[in-house]
Scaffold this motif. Sequence first.
Motif, mmCIF file in Angstrom:
data_model
loop_
_atom_site.group_PDB
_atom_site.id
_atom_site.type_symbol
_atom_site.label_atom_id
_atom_site.label_comp_id
_atom_site.label_asym_id
_atom_site.label_seq_id
_atom_site.Cartn_x
_atom_site.Cartn_y
_atom_site.Cartn_z
ATOM 1 N N ALA A 122 0.831 -1.205 0.000
ATOM 2 C CA ALA A 122 0.000 0.000 0.000
ATOM 3 C C ALA A 122 0.861 1.249 0.000
ATOM 4 C CB ALA A 122 -0.926 -0.004 1.219
ATOM 5 N N SER A 123 1.963 1.197 0.741
ATOM 6 C CA SER A 123 2.877 2.339 0.785
ATOM 7 C C SER A 123 3.458 2.643 -0.595
ATOM 8 C CB SER A 123 4.011 2.061 1.773
ATOM 9 O OG SER A 123 4.963 3.102 1.758
ATOM 10 N N ALA A 124 3.790 1.592 -1.343
ATOM 11 C CA ALA A 124 4.362 1.783 -2.679
ATOM 12 C C ALA A 124 3.363 2.414 -3.628
ATOM 13 C CB ALA A 124 4.854 0.445 -3.233
ATOM 14 N N VAL A 125 2.068 2.121 -3.412
ATOM 15 C CA VAL A 125 1.025 2.674 -4.281
ATOM 16 C C VAL A 125 0.583 4.051 -3.805
ATOM 17 C CG1 VAL A 125 -1.331 2.375 -5.152
ATOM 18 C CG2 VAL A 125 0.217 0.412 -5.019
ATOM 19 N N SER A 126 0.092 4.135 -2.560
ATOM 20 C CA SER A 126 -0.486 5.401 -2.094
ATOM 21 C C SER A 126 0.521 6.320 -1.415
ATOM 22 C CB SER A 126 -1.652 5.122 -1.136
ATOM 23 O OG SER A 126 -1.212 4.445 0.030
ATOM 24 N N GLY A 127 1.521 5.748 -0.743
ATOM 25 C CA GLY A 127 2.519 6.589 -0.087
ATOM 26 C C GLY A 127 3.454 7.242 -1.079
ATOM 27 N N CYS A 128 3.948 6.449 -2.030
ATOM 28 C CA CYS A 128 4.858 6.966 -3.064
ATOM 29 C C CYS A 128 4.094 7.505 -4.271
ATOM 30 C CB CYS A 128 5.808 5.862 -3.531
ATOM 31 S SG CYS A 128 6.776 5.099 -2.211
ATOM 32 N N GLY A 129 2.866 7.046 -4.428
ATOM 33 C CA GLY A 129 2.073 7.396 -5.603
ATOM 34 C C GLY A 129 1.938 8.867 -5.905
ATOM 35 N N PRO A 130 1.776 9.749 -4.886
ATOM 36 C CA PRO A 130 1.662 11.169 -5.214
ATOM 37 C C PRO A 130 2.839 11.708 -6.035
ATOM 38 C CG PRO A 130 0.900 10.821 -2.992
ATOM 39 C CD PRO A 130 1.466 9.499 -3.453
ATOM 40 N N ALA A 131 4.033 11.196 -5.781
ATOM 41 C CA ALA A 131 5.187 11.640 -6.572
ATOM 42 C C ALA A 131 5.050 11.179 -8.020
ATOM 43 C CB ALA A 131 6.486 11.103 -5.971
ATOM 44 N N PHE A 132 4.597 9.926 -8.207
ATOM 45 C CA PHE A 132 4.430 9.413 -9.568
ATOM 46 C C PHE A 132 3.337 10.195 -10.298
ATOM 47 C CE2 PHE A 132 5.361 5.118 -7.347
ATOM 48 C CZ PHE A 132 6.689 5.482 -7.172
ATOM 49 N N VAL A 133 2.254 10.482 -9.592
ATOM 50 C CA VAL A 133 1.151 11.246 -10.178
ATOM 51 C C VAL A 133 1.622 12.641 -10.570
ATOM 52 C CG1 VAL A 133 -1.089 12.307 -9.706
ATOM 53 C CG2 VAL A 133 -0.668 9.945 -9.018
ATOM 54 N N CYS A 134 2.448 13.247 -9.716
ATOM 55 C CA CYS A 134 2.933 14.602 -10.026
ATOM 56 C C CYS A 134 3.845 14.615 -11.242
ATOM 57 C CB CYS A 134 3.645 15.188 -8.806
ATOM 58 S SG CYS A 134 2.516 15.760 -7.519
ATOM 59 N N VAL A 135 4.628 13.539 -11.443
ATOM 60 C CA VAL A 135 5.449 13.451 -12.658
ATOM 61 C C VAL A 135 4.538 13.418 -13.883
ATOM 62 C CG1 VAL A 135 7.038 11.988 -13.963
ATOM 63 C CG2 VAL A 135 7.408 12.345 -11.519
ATOM 64 N N PHE A 136 3.483 12.596 -13.822
ATOM 65 C CA PHE A 136 2.534 12.523 -14.935
ATOM 66 C C PHE A 136 1.811 13.850 -15.126
ATOM 67 C CE2 PHE A 136 -1.903 11.459 -16.305
ATOM 68 C CZ PHE A 136 -1.594 11.209 -17.636
ATOM 69 N N LEU A 137 1.401 14.457 -14.023
ATOM 70 C CA LEU A 137 0.692 15.731 -14.084
ATOM 71 C C LEU A 137 1.565 16.809 -14.727
ATOM 72 C CD1 LEU A 137 -1.651 17.595 -13.341
ATOM 73 C CD2 LEU A 137 -0.763 17.704 -11.018
ATOM 74 N N GLU A 138 2.834 16.842 -14.346
ATOM 75 C CA GLU A 138 3.748 17.829 -14.928
ATOM 76 C C GLU A 138 3.912 17.596 -16.430
ATOM 77 O OE1 GLU A 138 8.172 19.681 -13.985
ATOM 78 O OE2 GLU A 138 7.811 17.546 -13.614
ATOM 79 N N ALA A 139 4.056 16.313 -16.801
ATOM 80 C CA ALA A 139 4.212 15.987 -18.224
ATOM 81 C C ALA A 139 2.953 16.347 -19.010
ATOM 82 C CB ALA A 139 4.525 14.502 -18.383
ATOM 83 N N LEU A 140 1.787 16.082 -18.434
ATOM 84 C CA LEU A 140 0.525 16.400 -19.090
ATOM 85 C C LEU A 140 0.398 17.909 -19.316
ATOM 86 C CD1 LEU A 140 -1.853 14.565 -19.988
ATOM 87 C CD2 LEU A 140 -2.986 15.143 -17.832
ATOM 88 N N ALA A 141 0.775 18.673 -18.285
ATOM 89 C CA ALA A 141 0.708 20.129 -18.406
ATOM 90 C C ALA A 141 1.731 20.649 -19.418
ATOM 91 C CB ALA A 141 0.944 20.771 -17.039
#
Length: 268
Positions: free
Chosen positions: A168-187
């Motif tokens: 769960a930590s790998a998905v939700s704990g670390c996930g915000p960083a992965f999401v932000c990488v995608f979000l930055e790329a999308l923007a």
Amino acid sequence: MDKIGFIGVGNMGGTLAQVVCRNVGAEHLLVSSRTNEKSEAFAAKYGGTAVDNRTLAAEASVIFLGIKPQKMAEVLTELVPTLAAREDRFLLVTMAAGLTAAQIADMAGDKNYPVVRIMPNTPARIGKGTIPYCGNSAATEADFALLEALLNGAGWVAPLPENLIDAASAVSGCGPAFVCVFLEALADAGVSCGLPRKEAADFAAQTLIGTAALVLQTGEHPAALKDAVCSPAGSTIAGVQALERGGFRAATESAVLAAFQRTKELGK
């Protein structure tokens, strides 16, 4: 109301300390940190009383450990005599990646100490966090109910077997960083297509929020929701094909697995 203490008020510990302070009142919150200046600055800005680690360990009925896993043994070893001298019951709450509840109890000097392990993530700062938790055999249902009450307002607080906490930590704990990488790329891509920077970032963020809410509220599989957007020979399927050619799916899975393995290493 007993005293609630936080040893470590960094990004995650400080976020949860603010939540607890709002729930129990500043007069019931104790905070300590690696430096007196940091804990005093936190108390002055958000509330609570700045103390040293030993005072907090002696007085708080719930002790949140906002300590990095590499430093946990060092901090707890210094507190072993203080904790052993207590005649009342107290609860240890750890948020250190990779360290089991049993390891925390051993480091604190007694395997029979009740320990609850939580893995919060950064959206808790705005009340949208994901916080799985588990406890050792000494932790009770009353401890879990107290934890949920203390963290009320931080987001989704949910029990999970300890053997799944690292995943769960790998998905939700670390996930915000992965999401932000995608979000930055999308923007960035939106800017390349002509959108102003702010609008590109806002559209990208709102798209992530809306899509995630759609998954949660409908219960539909993400693949089905993806297919619903992909018209035959349309622009969306062309973009999905580009993601697949770029290894987006495999890279995401690799990121989570790498985080999971590193979490396991931190517990050794």
